[in-house]
Design an enzyme around this catalytic site. Structure first.
Site, PDB file in Angstrom:
ATOM      1  N   ARG A  78       0.855  -1.185   0.000  1.00 55.77           N
ATOM      2  CA  ARG A  78       0.000   0.000   0.000  1.00 55.77           C
ATOM      3  C   ARG A  78       0.896   1.242   0.000  1.00 55.77           C
ATOM      4  NH1 ARG A  78      -2.594   3.055   4.822  1.00 55.77           N
ATOM      5  NH2 ARG A  78      -3.754   4.615   3.635  1.00 55.77           N
ATOM      6  N   HIS A 122      -3.331  10.859   0.530  1.00 51.60           N
ATOM      7  CA  HIS A 122      -2.770  10.681   1.868  1.00 51.60           C
ATOM      8  C   HIS A 122      -2.214  12.038   2.307  1.00 51.60           C
ATOM      9  CE1 HIS A 122      -1.120   7.396   4.744  1.00 51.60           C
ATOM     10  NE2 HIS A 122      -0.857   8.553   5.324  1.00 51.60           N
ATOM     11  N   GLU A 167      -7.488   8.187   6.252  1.00 49.99           N
ATOM     12  CA  GLU A 167      -7.821   8.800   7.535  1.00 49.99           C
ATOM     13  C   GLU A 167      -8.402  10.205   7.432  1.00 49.99           C
ATOM     14  OE1 GLU A 167      -4.414   8.548  10.140  1.00 49.99           O
ATOM     15  OE2 GLU A 167      -4.545   6.377  10.228  1.00 49.99           O
ATOM     16  N   ASN A 293      -7.146   1.472   9.987  1.00 48.20           N
ATOM     17  CA  ASN A 293      -5.844   1.821  10.550  1.00 48.20           C
ATOM     18  C   ASN A 293      -6.013   1.861  12.064  1.00 48.20           C
ATOM     19  OD1 ASN A 293      -5.253   2.265   7.874  1.00 48.20           O
ATOM     20  ND2 ASN A 293      -4.754   4.448   8.094  1.00 48.20           N
ATOM     21  N   TYR A 295      -4.066   1.978  15.857  1.00 49.31           N
ATOM     22  CA  TYR A 295      -2.854   2.169  16.664  1.00 49.31           C
ATOM     23  C   TYR A 295      -3.099   1.943  18.147  1.00 49.31           C
ATOM     24  CZ  TYR A 295      -0.501   3.565  12.460  1.00 49.31           C
ATOM     25  OH  TYR A 295       0.046   3.537  11.205  1.00 49.31           O
ATOM     26  N   GLU A 354      -3.180  -0.200   8.247  1.00 47.93           N
ATOM     27  CA  GLU A 354      -2.037   0.334   8.997  1.00 47.93           C
ATOM     28  C   GLU A 354      -2.094  -0.209  10.414  1.00 47.93           C
ATOM     29  OE1 GLU A 354      -1.349   4.590   9.179  1.00 47.93           O
ATOM     30  OE2 GLU A 354      -1.801   4.814   7.046  1.00 47.93           O
TER      31      GLU A 354
HETATM   32  C1  FCB Z   1      -1.267   7.364  10.605  1.00 46.49           C
HETATM   33  C2  FCB Z   1      -0.938   7.916   9.223  1.00 46.49           C
HETATM   34  C3  FCB Z   1       0.389   7.448   8.699  1.00 46.49           C
HETATM   35  C4  FCB Z   1       1.458   7.421   9.770  1.00 46.49           C
HETATM   36  C5  FCB Z   1       0.959   6.677  10.998  1.00 46.49           C
HETATM   37  C6  FCB Z   1       1.983   6.578  12.104  1.00 46.49           C
HETATM   38  O1  FCB Z   1      -2.203   8.198  11.229  1.00 46.49           O
HETATM   39  O2  FCB Z   1      -1.927   7.525   8.294  1.00 46.49           O
HETATM   40  O3  FCB Z   1       0.746   8.292   7.627  1.00 46.49           O
HETATM   41  O4  FCB Z   1       1.893   8.680  10.051  1.00 46.49           O
HETATM   42  O5  FCB Z   1      -0.193   7.304  11.485  1.00 46.49           O
END
Ligand code: FCB
Length: 451
Positions: A78, A122, A167, A293, A295, A354
């Site tokens: 990607r 992006h 995002e 995505n 985290y 992500e």
């Molecule tokens: C996400 C973004 C990506 C990167 C990660 C750590 O929010 O999409 O570009 O910066 O965080």
């Protein structure tokens, strides 16, 4: 307990990057300026004044980077396409050299047996469009669809599936509400039109892709929202935050309607921004896949500031990444199962587009880079993903963030997310221990399925 080796046989392994974070070559071959070039040049905007002018120099070194992907055994890659390389002023005037670059990249990927998964936006909007109001201006959605048509006409014969936006939540909040990212506008709740216009851009671009027989995805930043306590005021605040972060960018796509944003003083048409027919365009015939995505989870408490209906509470008692983000692998299972429960049959197949962590990696004197924290982060999240699949969620792939250490937006080169270490002075690439770990995992998963 199911684990990562139990993932389905057609599960796709990948890695993700984004144009401004890796390409460099910002003035080459006719590329126009993007909001990130302009923002990063502003004193104080980015840590230590770092810019993406060179980044990983991927624009020139992409063959080496594709070889690194091939070494991992990736099924998919990607990456994002820089709109200002294709249309330097955002509208009209296509730049053939920009298209040529992605043409070469796509061919190199295919030759290496890797399926390209491009993201069309992006965050690097052509600055000329920002000068007209950026995503606050409804016209940007139409410009996005035109740009999409140009790219799809060139690459659509070799690229089956496309991600429209990356995002839109983070872009709206960081870029337009808080001014931490480009374009650096701090409009607070007046940033909301940037949400709707991005989604409208998605809808218009999706129609362009579908007309050409191509598959449509989006990559949303999603987070499981946990109330700080069971106190009804905290629960109410968590519901409001969930509507803003998750539902605002997913309900219109999957359900054809905006969530209840009355806690933010907003009505259904977001203060006159939504026009008749928009939601139909945005939801269209549905998505071929939802990119997630993930985290970390978010813990929310009752408001402390009169301007917002929530406040953020820290997540205690868990490890943190170098960025300070809490490490909660089970949050990925919670998120995926929560999506499945919330949307039921309206939820398309999911791909984790992500997931990864920043570690303060430094090469040892012998040149190797040992990153056990990243390995444990990835292992924990992949086991959580496998648990979600065992609970009935249709997850088709996992794209880790990121292939390479790169330009981490307002943090410049200070946060390293890569499986491959990049020395930004010499551009030397060194695969980290996590690279070997991911390669071996992919191989082991394949061997199990084949055997
Ligand atoms: C996400 C973004 C990506 C990167 C990660 C750590 O929010 O999409 O570009 O910066 O965080």
């Amino acid at each position: 307990m199911p684990n990562r080796l139990d993932l389905p046989s057609d599960f796709r392994w990948g890695a993700s990057t984004a144009a401004y974070q890796i390409e460099g070559a910002v003035d080459e071959d006719g590329r126009g300026p993007s909001v990130w070039d302009v923002f990063a040049a502003r004193p104080g905007a980015v840590r230590d004044g770092h810019t993406g002018a060179v980044a990983c120099d991927h624009y020139h070194r992409y063959p080496e980077d594709v070889a690194l992907m091939q070494g991992l055994g990736l099924d998919g890659y990607r990456f994002s396409i820089a709109w200002p390389r294709i249309r330097p002023t955002g509208a009209g005037g296509t730049n053939p050299a920009g298209l040529d670059f992605y043409d070469r990249l796509v061919d190199a990927l295919l030759e290496a047996g890797i399926t390209p998964l491009p993201t069309l936006f992006h965050w690097d909007l052509p600055q000329a469009l920002e000068d007209e109001g950026g995503w606050l201006n409804r016209d940007s959605a139409h410009r996005f669809a035109e740009y999409t048509a140009v790219v799809a006409d060139r690459l659509g014969d070799r690229v089956p599936a496309w991600i429209t936006l990356n995002e839109p939540f983070v872009h709206m909040v960081y870029g337009y509400a808080l001014g931490i990212h480009a374009p650096g506008r701090a409009l607070l709740l007046d940033a909301l039109p940037a949400a709707h216009h991005q989604l409208l851009g998605h809808g218009l671009a999706a129609a362009v892709l579908r007309e050409r027989g191509l598959q449509v995805m989006i990559a949303n930043n999603l987070t499981p929202v946990r109330p700080a306590t069971e106190d009804p005021a905290d629960v109410e605040a968590a519901t409001a935050y969930d509507a803003l972060h998750n539902r605002l960018f997913t309900d219109p796509l999957l359900l054809g309607q905006y969530p209840d944003l009355s806690a933010f003083g907003l009505d259904e048409d977001l203060g006159g921004t939504v026009r008749p027919g928009d939601l139909k365009l945005i939801s269209g015939p549905g998505l071929d896949g939802l990119g997630v995505n993930y985290y970390n989870p978010t813990r929310i408490a009752a408001p402390t500031d009169p301007g917002l209906p929530f406040s953020e509470a820290p997540i205690e008692g868990v490890p943190r990444t170098a960025f300070g983000w809490p490490v909660v692998p089970d949050g990925l299972r919670e998120l995926l199962v929560g999506l499945h429960d919330r949307y039921g049959a309206a939820l398309p197949p999911v791909t984790v587009t992500e997931n990864g962590c920043s570690v303060a990696d430094t090469p040892a004197p012998d040149g190797t880079v040992d990153d056990p924290d990243r390995i444990s982060y990835l292992a924990g999240h992949l086991d959580a993903l496998a648990a979600a699949v065992a609970q009935g969620v249709d997850v088709r792939g996992y794209f880790t963030w990121s292939l390479l250490d790169n330009y981490e937006w307002a943090e410049g080169y200070h946060q390293r997310f890569g499986l491959v270490h990049v020395d930004f002075e010499t551009q030397r690439r060194t695969p980290k221990a996590s690279y070997a770990w991911y390669r071996d995992l992919i191989a082991a998963h394949r061997a199990l399925q084949d055997g």
